[in-house]
Design an enzyme around this catalytic site. Sequence first.
Site, PDB file in Angstrom:
ATOM      1  N   LEU A 114     -18.892  36.671  -7.692  1.00 38.85           N
ATOM      2  CA  LEU A 114     -17.963  37.344  -8.607  1.00 38.85           C
ATOM      3  C   LEU A 114     -16.738  37.887  -7.873  1.00 38.85           C
ATOM      4  O   LEU A 114     -15.855  38.462  -8.481  1.00 38.85           O
ATOM      5  CB  LEU A 114     -18.681  38.459  -9.377  1.00 38.85           C
ATOM      6  CG  LEU A 114     -19.854  37.997 -10.258  1.00 38.85           C
ATOM      7  CD1 LEU A 114     -20.349  39.143 -11.139  1.00 38.85           C
ATOM      8  CD2 LEU A 114     -19.501  36.792 -11.112  1.00 38.85           C
ATOM      9  N   ASN A 124     -21.032  37.933  -0.242  1.00 44.95           N
ATOM     10  CA  ASN A 124     -19.987  37.466   0.690  1.00 44.95           C
ATOM     11  C   ASN A 124     -18.592  37.733   0.125  1.00 44.95           C
ATOM     12  O   ASN A 124     -17.772  36.844  -0.011  1.00 44.95           O
ATOM     13  CB  ASN A 124     -20.169  35.983   1.031  1.00 44.95           C
ATOM     14  CG  ASN A 124     -20.029  35.070  -0.166  1.00 44.95           C
ATOM     15  OD1 ASN A 124     -20.325  35.468  -1.284  1.00 44.95           O
ATOM     16  ND2 ASN A 124     -19.571  33.856   0.054  1.00 44.95           N
ATOM     17  N   ASP A 176     -25.608  34.483   2.359  1.00 46.02           N
ATOM     18  CA  ASP A 176     -25.044  33.285   1.719  1.00 46.02           C
ATOM     19  C   ASP A 176     -23.533  33.197   1.908  1.00 46.02           C
ATOM     20  O   ASP A 176     -22.824  34.194   1.890  1.00 46.02           O
ATOM     21  CB  ASP A 176     -25.343  33.259   0.224  1.00 46.02           C
ATOM     22  CG  ASP A 176     -24.741  32.008  -0.425  1.00 46.02           C
ATOM     23  OD1 ASP A 176     -24.959  30.917   0.124  1.00 46.02           O
ATOM     24  OD2 ASP A 176     -24.050  32.132  -1.437  1.00 46.02           O
ATOM     25  N   ASP A 190     -24.494  28.989  -8.491  1.00 49.53           N
ATOM     26  CA  ASP A 190     -23.567  29.014  -7.353  1.00 49.53           C
ATOM     27  C   ASP A 190     -22.122  29.014  -7.883  1.00 49.53           C
ATOM     28  O   ASP A 190     -21.225  28.411  -7.275  1.00 49.53           O
ATOM     29  CB  ASP A 190     -23.806  27.852  -6.385  1.00 49.53           C
ATOM     30  CG  ASP A 190     -23.137  28.078  -5.023  1.00 49.53           C
ATOM     31  OD1 ASP A 190     -22.573  29.176  -4.798  1.00 49.53           O
ATOM     32  OD2 ASP A 190     -23.171  27.151  -4.197  1.00 49.53           O
ATOM     33  N   HIS A 237     -12.258  30.004  -7.528  1.00 47.97           N
ATOM     34  CA  HIS A 237     -11.101  30.101  -6.641  1.00 47.97           C
ATOM     35  C   HIS A 237      -9.855  30.054  -7.514  1.00 47.97           C
ATOM     36  O   HIS A 237      -9.947  29.727  -8.698  1.00 47.97           O
ATOM     37  CB  HIS A 237     -11.079  28.929  -5.651  1.00 47.97           C
ATOM     38  CG  HIS A 237     -12.225  28.924  -4.698  1.00 47.97           C
ATOM     39  ND1 HIS A 237     -12.319  29.817  -3.648  1.00 47.97           N
ATOM     40  CD2 HIS A 237     -13.348  28.159  -4.639  1.00 47.97           C
ATOM     41  CE1 HIS A 237     -13.441  29.586  -2.982  1.00 47.97           C
ATOM     42  NE2 HIS A 237     -14.087  28.591  -3.569  1.00 47.97           N
ATOM     43  N   PHE A 265     -14.325  25.348  -0.693  1.00 51.96           N
ATOM     44  CA  PHE A 265     -15.541  24.816  -1.298  1.00 51.96           C
ATOM     45  C   PHE A 265     -15.908  25.632  -2.529  1.00 51.96           C
ATOM     46  O   PHE A 265     -15.782  26.855  -2.522  1.00 51.96           O
ATOM     47  CB  PHE A 265     -16.713  24.912  -0.306  1.00 51.96           C
ATOM     48  CG  PHE A 265     -16.549  24.048   0.925  1.00 51.96           C
ATOM     49  CD1 PHE A 265     -16.994  22.738   0.910  1.00 51.96           C
ATOM     50  CD2 PHE A 265     -15.979  24.552   2.089  1.00 51.96           C
ATOM     51  CE1 PHE A 265     -16.875  21.936   2.050  1.00 51.96           C
ATOM     52  CE2 PHE A 265     -15.849  23.763   3.222  1.00 51.96           C
ATOM     53  CZ  PHE A 265     -16.297  22.445   3.197  1.00 51.96           C
ATOM     54  N   GLY A 266     -16.373  24.980  -3.590  1.00 51.08           N
ATOM     55  CA  GLY A 266     -16.933  25.755  -4.702  1.00 51.08           C
ATOM     56  C   GLY A 266     -16.562  25.239  -6.068  1.00 51.08           C
ATOM     57  O   GLY A 266     -15.476  24.701  -6.274  1.00 51.08           O
TER      58      GLY A 266
HETATM   59 ZN   LIG Z   1     -24.385  29.036  -0.235  1.00 54.57          ZN
END
Ligand SMILES: [Zn+2]
Length: 426
Positions: free
Chosen positions: A58, A89, A147, A306, A310, A324-325
Site C-alpha cells: 500500500l 517495505n 518481502d 502481491d 507504481h 517490478f510489480g
Molecule cells: Zn516479494
Amino acid sequence: MILIRNVRLVDAMGERGPLDVLIGEGRILSLEGGEAKQVVDGTGCFLAPGFLDLHAHLREPGEEVKEDLFSGLLAAVRGGYTDLVSMPNTSPPVDTPEAVRALREKAKALGLARLHPAAALTEKQEGKTLTPAGLLQEAGAVLLTDDGRTNEDAGVLAAGLLMAAVLGLPVAVHAEDAGLRRGGVMNDGALADLLGLPGNPPEAEAARIARDLEVLRYALRRSPATPRLHVQHLSTKRGLELVREAKRAGLPVTAEATPHHLTLTEEALRTFDPLFKVAPPLRTREDQEALLEGLLDGTLDAIATDHAPHTLAEKEKDLLRAPFGIPSLEVAFPLLYTELHLKRGFPLQRLVELFTDGPRRVLGLSPIHLEEGAEASLVLLSPKERPVDPARFASKARFSPWTGWRLGGWPVLTLVEGRIVHEALE
Ligand SMILES: [Zn+2]
C-alpha cells in the site's frame, strides 16, 4: 438491517441456497429472511465471506504518490477484501511498534477494509538485526517479513523463526536467490534468449525455497514452540514440488500464489511491455499448470495479490528500467473466477477457500462459515460480465495487464461487520 434476498451462499464448506440472509448488529441474524430497511436482490449472485489478502503493497508511508492507505483500502473493498495484510517495505520500512500502530490507527479511522500490518523481520529490512517481534505483535503486526528483499543470511532467518515461533507469528519469505537472480527481468530460458533480455532462472526460487526449508527444519528441531514459514508468491513447478514434499513430511510451511502467475505466462513479454514485469517473473505454461495442481491438492494455501502499484510514468519506462510489480486488488477474484472456475471448472468452493479460510489459516485465524451468528464481513459477487477498465480503479495505479479482459464475479456489495463499505448494485 440489510436483507439479501434469494442469494446462493458459498464458503469453504460448500454451496447452499438460494436463501434470504438477514444482517444486523454486525452479524448474520438469520438465513430465513426477516424485516429490513434495505433489501438487496441477490438473484443469480452468490454471497461469500469477505476476502483476506496476505500480500499487498500500500506504499504508505513514504510513497503515497503510488498508493496510500485510503486508495489501497478502497481498492481492497472494491475487490471484495474485508481484511488485508500490508507489506512493510515502505519508505522507511515498517520496523517499529510506533509505525505499526500508526498504520493501524489510520486505517481504522478510514473504515474500509481492516488492515493487519506485516512488520519487517530485520531492522530497515537490511537482513542483519532482528526487529523487536514481541513489541511489534503487541502493536498489531500479524506477520514478519523482509518481502521486497530476500533473506540472504540463513542464520538471521533461523533466529527470526525461533523468535517468531514463541509468539506464534508466521515468517514470510520472498524466496529468490539474489546471486542467481542477478539482473533478470523475465523468466530465464529460450524466450529470454530470443528476446535478448536478462533472465531470472526458476532455480533462483527453488534454490532459496530448498534452503529456507532446511532453515525451518533447524528451527523446528531447536524450538520448544512451532516455527511457521510462509513462502510468498510461489511461481515455479520445482518450488511447488519442494513445498509439497515438505508438507508431506509434516513441516509447518504454507505458501501462496498470485493472480498474475496463475493467469499470465512469459509469452506476454514478447510485447516488451513493462506492465508484465514482475518479480518473481511470469513463468512457463508448465509452471502455471503445476501451480493449478498445487491450488487443488493443498500445496498452496492461499491466493495473495502481491498488489504492487507504481506510477504510470515509472511503469512506462523501457523494460530494463521499469519497476517490478502488478496492481491487482480490484480484479483478483473476478479474474480467477472467470479464468479458473468458469473456463476450466476449478471448484468454486475451493476458489473461495483460497481467498478466505486458506489465508486465515496462514495467520492462525479461525475459519468463517456463513451461518446464523457469523460475523457479517461478507462479499456479494455478481456473475454479470464486464471488461477490466483500469480507468475505474480506486487504486492510484490505473493500469493493468488484464485491460479489456471480459470477467464475471465482480464484487457488487462488500460489508465489514455489517457495515456497507462498497456498493455497486444495479
Ligand atoms: Zn516479494
